[in-house]
Motif scaffolding. Structure first.
Motif, PDB file in Angstrom:
ATOM      1  N   VAL A 117       0.837  -1.246   0.158  1.00 50.05           N
ATOM      2  CA  VAL A 117       0.126  -0.259  -0.020  1.00 50.05           C
ATOM      3  C   VAL A 117       0.838   1.385   0.012  1.00 50.05           C
ATOM      4  N   ASP A 118       2.114   1.207   0.869  1.00 46.12           N
ATOM      5  CA  ASP A 118       2.850   2.383   0.974  1.00 46.12           C
ATOM      6  C   ASP A 118       3.454   2.553  -0.585  1.00 46.12           C
ATOM      7  N   SER A 119       4.011   1.652  -0.873  1.00 43.45           N
ATOM      8  CA  SER A 119       4.513   1.712  -2.264  1.00 43.45           C
ATOM      9  C   SER A 119       3.661   2.300  -3.305  1.00 43.45           C
ATOM     10  N   ARG A 120       2.432   1.634  -3.512  1.00 40.26           N
ATOM     11  CA  ARG A 120       1.435   2.256  -4.523  1.00 40.26           C
ATOM     12  C   ARG A 120       1.058   3.877  -4.069  1.00 40.26           C
ATOM     13  N   LEU A 121       0.682   4.094  -2.839  1.00 41.06           N
ATOM     14  CA  LEU A 121       0.555   5.480  -2.595  1.00 41.06           C
ATOM     15  C   LEU A 121       1.731   6.313  -3.014  1.00 41.06           C
ATOM     16  N   ASN A 122       3.055   5.843  -2.860  1.00 41.36           N
ATOM     17  CA  ASN A 122       4.134   6.731  -3.267  1.00 41.36           C
ATOM     18  C   ASN A 122       4.407   7.091  -4.579  1.00 41.36           C
ATOM     19  N   SER A 123       3.858   5.884  -5.373  1.00 47.59           N
ATOM     20  CA  SER A 123       4.245   5.752  -6.713  1.00 47.59           C
ATOM     21  C   SER A 123       2.891   6.758  -7.354  1.00 47.59           C
ATOM     22  N   LEU A 124       1.783   6.616  -6.725  1.00 52.95           N
ATOM     23  CA  LEU A 124       0.715   7.378  -7.282  1.00 52.95           C
ATOM     24  C   LEU A 124       0.679   8.908  -6.887  1.00 52.95           C
ATOM     25  N   PHE A 125       1.338   9.327  -5.903  1.00 56.79           N
ATOM     26  CA  PHE A 125       1.396  10.669  -5.381  1.00 56.79           C
ATOM     27  C   PHE A 125       2.760  11.143  -5.966  1.00 56.79           C
ATOM     28  N   GLY A 126       3.844  10.230  -6.135  1.00 57.44           N
ATOM     29  CA  GLY A 126       4.934  10.898  -6.837  1.00 57.44           C
ATOM     30  C   GLY A 126       4.785  11.367  -8.437  1.00 57.44           C
ATOM     31  N   SER A 127       3.687  10.735  -9.001  1.00 53.52           N
ATOM     32  CA  SER A 127       3.594  11.341 -10.515  1.00 53.52           C
ATOM     33  C   SER A 127       2.852  12.711 -10.630  1.00 53.52           C
ATOM     34  N   LEU A 128       2.210  12.908  -9.216  1.00 51.26           N
ATOM     35  CA  LEU A 128       1.685  14.172  -9.324  1.00 51.26           C
ATOM     36  C   LEU A 128       2.402  15.496  -9.378  1.00 51.26           C
ATOM     37  N   PRO A 129       1.899  16.666 -10.081  1.00 49.51           N
ATOM     38  CA  PRO A 129       2.585  17.781  -9.939  1.00 49.51           C
ATOM     39  C   PRO A 129       2.732  18.276  -8.541  1.00 49.51           C
ATOM     40  N   GLY A 130       3.755  19.249  -8.353  1.00 58.39           N
ATOM     41  CA  GLY A 130       3.917  19.611  -6.675  1.00 58.39           C
ATOM     42  C   GLY A 130       2.733  20.407  -6.282  1.00 58.39           C
ATOM     43  N   PHE A 131       2.015  21.140  -6.873  1.00 62.81           N
ATOM     44  CA  PHE A 131       0.828  21.991  -6.367  1.00 62.81           C
ATOM     45  C   PHE A 131      -0.159  20.938  -6.149  1.00 62.81           C
ATOM     46  N   ALA A 132      -0.542  19.874  -6.991  1.00 66.12           N
ATOM     47  CA  ALA A 132      -1.508  18.922  -6.603  1.00 66.12           C
ATOM     48  C   ALA A 132      -1.398  18.173  -5.377  1.00 66.12           C
ATOM     49  N   ARG A 133      -0.120  17.834  -5.041  1.00 64.79           N
ATOM     50  CA  ARG A 133      -0.024  16.929  -3.968  1.00 64.79           C
ATOM     51  C   ARG A 133      -0.193  17.579  -2.394  1.00 64.79           C
ATOM     52  N   SER A 134      -0.627  18.908  -2.590  1.00 65.25           N
ATOM     53  CA  SER A 134      -1.176  19.610  -1.452  1.00 65.25           C
ATOM     54  C   SER A 134      -2.619  19.264  -1.322  1.00 65.25           C
ATOM     55  N   PHE A 135      -3.209  18.994  -2.257  1.00 64.05           N
ATOM     56  CA  PHE A 135      -4.701  18.657  -2.237  1.00 64.05           C
ATOM     57  C   PHE A 135      -5.175  17.182  -1.984  1.00 64.05           C
ATOM     58  N   VAL A 136      -4.345  16.337  -2.067  1.00 66.91           N
ATOM     59  CA  VAL A 136      -4.639  14.964  -2.125  1.00 66.91           C
ATOM     60  C   VAL A 136      -3.580  14.403  -0.959  1.00 66.91           C
TER      61      VAL A 136
END
Length: 170
Positions: A117-136
């Protein structure tokens, strides 16, 4: 009277240890079953809210853990009612030991699921642009940890029951 009560003390202590371990096994098994039904992953997205995935949604690991939890509960109840396996009941001790080994397997499944789960979350959120990470946000759900702790309790309780019912050497 004195010699008889002293000789009976170790036997009573063993029965008490087996019964306390049986209660712990029952409580641990409840944790394993409930943890399998609880969220294993949570993701919060804007406008969509929080979505969670239970252990049952994630695959067969949770089904296996539920089966182990039910078996551990039945073994714990039998020990609680009957006082546990006697020193001459090798098959009963083997069943209790098997439940303990399956508890260890559930701990491993839970830890691997947490890592996945941690790996999948990191890969999901790692592909988001920096500004989008603050919303998810995303996190490992509490169910994985409840399964791990419950299964560890089952494994330790099984070990105590097997050791307390082992034949005395001498």
């Amino acid at each position: 009277m004195g010699a008889q009560s002293v000789a009976g003390a170790p036997a009573r202590a063993q029965v008490m240890a087996r019964r306390l371990a049986a209660v712990a096994m029952i409580l641990g098994s409840v944790g394993v079953v409930l943890g399998s039904l609880m969220p294993w992953a949570k993701v919060t997205l804007p406008l969509l809210g929080t979505r969670s995935t239970t252990g049952l949604d994630s695959g067969g690991d949770a089904v296996f853990c539920i089966a182990v939890g039910v078996a551990a509960c039945l073994v714990g109840l039998r020990t609680l009612i009957s006082g546990g396996p006697s020193p001459t009941a090798a098959t009963e001790r083997a069943v209790v030991a098997l439940v303990g080994v399956l508890g260890v397997v559930c701990v491993v499944f839970a830890l691997l699921a947490a890592r996945n789960v941690d790996s999948r979350l990191n890969s999901l959120f790692g592909s988001l642009p920096g500004f989008a990470r603050s919303f998810v946000s995303g996190e490992i759900g509490a169910g994985i940890w409840v399964v791990a702790v419950g299964a560890a309790v089952v494994a330790v309780a099984s070990l105590v029951q097997v050791l307390a019912s082992a034949p005395s050497r001498g």
